[in-house]
Design a protein around this motif. Sequence first.
Motif, PDB file in Angstrom:
ATOM      1  N   PRO A  84       5.361 -17.157 -13.080  1.00 23.45           N
ATOM      2  CA  PRO A  84       4.535 -16.084 -13.656  1.00 23.45           C
ATOM      3  C   PRO A  84       4.660 -14.792 -12.852  1.00 23.45           C
ATOM      4  O   PRO A  84       4.174 -13.754 -13.273  1.00 23.45           O
ATOM      5  CB  PRO A  84       3.119 -16.646 -13.554  1.00 23.45           C
ATOM      6  N   ASP A  85       5.305 -14.873 -11.697  1.00 22.37           N
ATOM      7  CA  ASP A  85       5.426 -13.727 -10.801  1.00 22.37           C
ATOM      8  C   ASP A  85       6.791 -13.058 -10.975  1.00 22.37           C
ATOM      9  O   ASP A  85       7.688 -13.596 -11.601  1.00 22.37           O
ATOM     10  CB  ASP A  85       5.236 -14.185  -9.354  1.00 22.37           C
ATOM     11  N   VAL A  86       6.911 -11.884 -10.404  1.00 24.25           N
ATOM     12  CA  VAL A  86       8.134 -11.090 -10.545  1.00 24.25           C
ATOM     13  C   VAL A  86       8.666 -10.745  -9.162  1.00 24.25           C
ATOM     14  O   VAL A  86       7.898 -10.389  -8.274  1.00 24.25           O
ATOM     15  CB  VAL A  86       7.850  -9.763 -11.286  1.00 24.25           C
ATOM     16  N   ALA A 135      14.878  -8.359 -12.502  1.00 19.64           N
ATOM     17  CA  ALA A 135      13.737  -7.717 -13.153  1.00 19.64           C
ATOM     18  C   ALA A 135      13.990  -6.266 -13.509  1.00 19.64           C
ATOM     19  O   ALA A 135      13.286  -5.691 -14.341  1.00 19.64           O
ATOM     20  CB  ALA A 135      12.507  -7.808 -12.246  1.00 19.64           C
ATOM     21  N   THR A 149       4.860  -0.890 -10.306  1.00 17.84           N
ATOM     22  CA  THR A 149       3.484  -0.460 -10.568  1.00 17.84           C
ATOM     23  C   THR A 149       3.121  -0.702 -12.034  1.00 17.84           C
ATOM     24  O   THR A 149       2.036  -1.196 -12.347  1.00 17.84           O
ATOM     25  CB  THR A 149       3.327   1.030 -10.203  1.00 17.84           C
ATOM     26  N   GLY A 150       4.030  -0.382 -12.924  1.00 17.62           N
ATOM     27  CA  GLY A 150       3.792  -0.634 -14.349  1.00 17.62           C
ATOM     28  C   GLY A 150       3.650  -2.113 -14.643  1.00 17.62           C
ATOM     29  O   GLY A 150       2.791  -2.530 -15.429  1.00 17.62           O
ATOM     30  N   MET A 151       4.487  -2.923 -14.007  1.00 17.14           N
ATOM     31  CA  MET A 151       4.409  -4.379 -14.221  1.00 17.14           C
ATOM     32  C   MET A 151       3.077  -4.932 -13.726  1.00 17.14           C
ATOM     33  O   MET A 151       2.420  -5.711 -14.422  1.00 17.14           O
ATOM     34  CB  MET A 151       5.545  -5.066 -13.458  1.00 17.14           C
ATOM     35  N   TYR A 153       0.339  -3.350 -13.311  1.00 14.72           N
ATOM     36  CA  TYR A 153      -0.760  -2.861 -14.149  1.00 14.72           C
ATOM     37  C   TYR A 153      -0.850  -3.651 -15.454  1.00 14.72           C
ATOM     38  O   TYR A 153      -1.937  -4.000 -15.925  1.00 14.72           O
ATOM     39  CB  TYR A 153      -0.584  -1.370 -14.440  1.00 14.72           C
ATOM     40  N   ALA A 154       0.329  -3.924 -16.050  1.00 17.40           N
ATOM     41  CA  ALA A 154       0.335  -4.678 -17.316  1.00 17.40           C
ATOM     42  C   ALA A 154      -0.234  -6.074 -17.112  1.00 17.40           C
ATOM     43  O   ALA A 154      -0.980  -6.578 -17.964  1.00 17.40           O
ATOM     44  CB  ALA A 154       1.759  -4.749 -17.868  1.00 17.40           C
ATOM     45  N   GLU A 155       0.111  -6.706 -16.016  1.00 16.36           N
ATOM     46  CA  GLU A 155      -0.428  -8.049 -15.757  1.00 16.36           C
ATOM     47  C   GLU A 155      -1.953  -8.008 -15.739  1.00 16.36           C
ATOM     48  O   GLU A 155      -2.616  -8.867 -16.313  1.00 16.36           O
ATOM     49  CB  GLU A 155       0.101  -8.585 -14.420  1.00 16.36           C
ATOM     50  N   ARG A 160      -3.608 -11.306 -17.208  1.00 19.60           N
ATOM     51  CA  ARG A 160      -2.831 -12.399 -16.624  1.00 19.60           C
ATOM     52  C   ARG A 160      -2.875 -12.244 -15.101  1.00 19.60           C
ATOM     53  O   ARG A 160      -3.346 -11.240 -14.582  1.00 19.60           O
ATOM     54  CB  ARG A 160      -1.382 -12.338 -17.127  1.00 19.60           C
ATOM     55  N   GLY A 162      -0.130 -12.510 -12.978  1.00 13.02           N
ATOM     56  CA  GLY A 162       1.190 -12.353 -12.382  1.00 13.02           C
ATOM     57  C   GLY A 162       1.167 -11.392 -11.208  1.00 13.02           C
ATOM     58  O   GLY A 162       0.443 -10.396 -11.204  1.00 13.02           O
TER      59      GLY A 162
ATOM     60  N   MET B  56       6.454   3.628 -14.868  1.00 13.49           N
ATOM     61  CA  MET B  56       5.372   2.708 -15.221  1.00 13.49           C
ATOM     62  C   MET B  56       5.536   2.180 -16.628  1.00 13.49           C
ATOM     63  O   MET B  56       5.313   1.004 -16.890  1.00 13.49           O
ATOM     64  CB  MET B  56       4.011   3.412 -15.084  1.00 13.49           C
ATOM     65  N   GLY B  59       7.960  -0.667 -16.605  1.00  5.96           N
ATOM     66  CA  GLY B  59       7.378  -1.898 -16.087  1.00  5.96           C
ATOM     67  C   GLY B  59       6.365  -2.499 -17.044  1.00  5.96           C
ATOM     68  O   GLY B  59       6.304  -3.715 -17.236  1.00  5.96           O
ATOM     69  N   MET B  65       3.350  -4.923 -22.695  1.00  6.01           N
ATOM     70  CA  MET B  65       2.583  -3.854 -23.309  1.00  6.01           C
ATOM     71  C   MET B  65       3.507  -2.978 -24.163  1.00  6.01           C
ATOM     72  O   MET B  65       4.735  -3.151 -24.161  1.00  6.01           O
ATOM     73  CB  MET B  65       1.872  -3.026 -22.243  1.00  6.01           C
TER      74      MET B  65
END
Lengths: 296, 304
Positions: A84-86, A135, A149-151, A153-155, A160, A162, B56, B59, B65
């Motif tokens: 589940p991690d990156v 990734a 940072t985007g990843m 934030y999405a998690e 989730r 992650g 961002m 990502g 998203m």
Amino acid sequence: MVNRIRSESLTVSTSNRIASGAAASNAAVDAASARTRCMAYRKRILDISQQVGALHVAPAFSCTEIVDLAYHEFMRWPEPQQSPDVFLMSKGHGCMIQYVILEELGILSRVDLDDYCTPQGRLGAHPDFGIPGIAASTGSLGHGMGIATGMAYAERSLKRDGRVFLVLSDGECQEGSTWEGAMMAGNLKLENLVAFVDVNDFSGLERMSEGHPAFHPLADKFASFGWETAEVNGHDAQAIGDAVLSRQGGKPFVALCNTVKGKGVSYMEHVPIWHYRAPNPEEYQQALSELKEISG
Amino acid sequence: MRNTFADEFYKIGVEDERIAIVVADISPAGSIAKFRTEFPERFINTGVAEQIMIGMCAGMVQRGMRPFAYTIATFALYRPFEFVRDDLCYQNLPVTIVGIGGGVTYSTLGSTHHAMEDIGIASSIPNMRIIAPCDPAETRAATRWCAQQQEGPVYLRLGKAGEPDLTERAEDWEFGKLRYLRRGTDVCILGYGPVLKLGQDVADRYTERGASVSLCSVHTPKPLDEAAIVEAMANHKTVIVIEETTPTGSLGVNVKRLGFEHGATCQVHTFSLKDEFIHHYGDHAAILDAHGLSTPKILAALGI
């Protein structure tokens, strides 16, 4: 050839103890296993250097212990090859260590590594998004922090858990974009973002500390942007593990890892030409004879 | 146009919790402000930091998203160019970059705020697609399409505010398909973006003089509907291109290329911004006029 390790450290992983916000003072990584793996990884990279000359050996050797721990101790693997991690290698020129670990995990194949940088292969001298286990397409420095940072934030936004493990070079901390990202990660309190800076003190042209004396102290810069920081010996698995596992949490975390470019091979250490040079057969033999388990 | 985008984005955002907008210190217009209030976790302001806005988004989309990057066109595309190229286009990620004020919409703010070359720049990157709606209705359709597609990056080039409706009686909007707003047999006028209003005015003048005129919205400059353009060149005696961008990579250049490749025999007249920076000020119409983009100047150049 590297053993197919799915090592014990994967199943007895410390990764569940990275749970943000919870310090685990008695936690520790399996440093002995890490040392054994890292020696094998360095040998595997040296072997590849004898099939093709287009590779960055020394930049991979400076972050070997960091990347090893990220994969084997910090990332979670509830299913083989599924996390589940990156892991994001922002210093794309360090990707050889990532490739050999992905090979060992079975995410890349022996054939992939055999065909590295050849017309029939799919792996190049910088990582490409779309390749299993990769990734982000990096190589141009200063991109990883933003994507990570985007990843992260999405998690959080998608509820989730992650975590994103990011490896930066010290050189790319000269990129303004790295600090744009660091500031946002701090603003957003992304505690699921764990970064490592491979502070080997070499950019392409010169020593960072000599050419850009105002670059340091790095820890203060990250801390002022809202990060929890630690400074460690980047070749000491125990120290890296302790730093990550004892974090306080609630904000992004960065381990500033003091490393040696070319670590483990005497004639490569701190010598800029080995940024992108493959050893000749004699140099290769010398390097093999020098390899040993490194504890710091 | 900007408010129409905001209204449609808000509706889509209510329907789909994966939708987010990442802005770089630009005031949220219209319904975007409402979106920010109701869904603060899906409205992200990176501040004056456009590289991280794009990074961002890359990502976020990788982890499930559906982000839109949103700011003034120059800062959406030029400032973070390598991030657009590497993070979005090279990785081929479905992120929509919304460029507000494409062309010279921000007339009085000067050349630092003029996206004069955005069509050429965006179209030069592999995997990038460009949508440039001509009016609010096209903006609405394009916004929804962008939110739903998962194929790759899009540069959605918008104007600002007050654009008239041009497509009330047009065929349905479809991504990548040239769209006839009216059909004729003598003259075909091609254009995209708000400047298509000039095309409408020129078409009216031709019609008054007894010509049978087609008017088309080429709302997707990339990928270009080349088959439809070749067909239009075969079916009309004169083809006129009107666009608010510099010549490099423009529709006009592509129309001439297609005409040569396919042996077209029609006349082709192209009108665009010049390959020159603008050092004077005035409203949007005045800036366009300075580069020959006004109805009187186009008609004069055409000799009618």
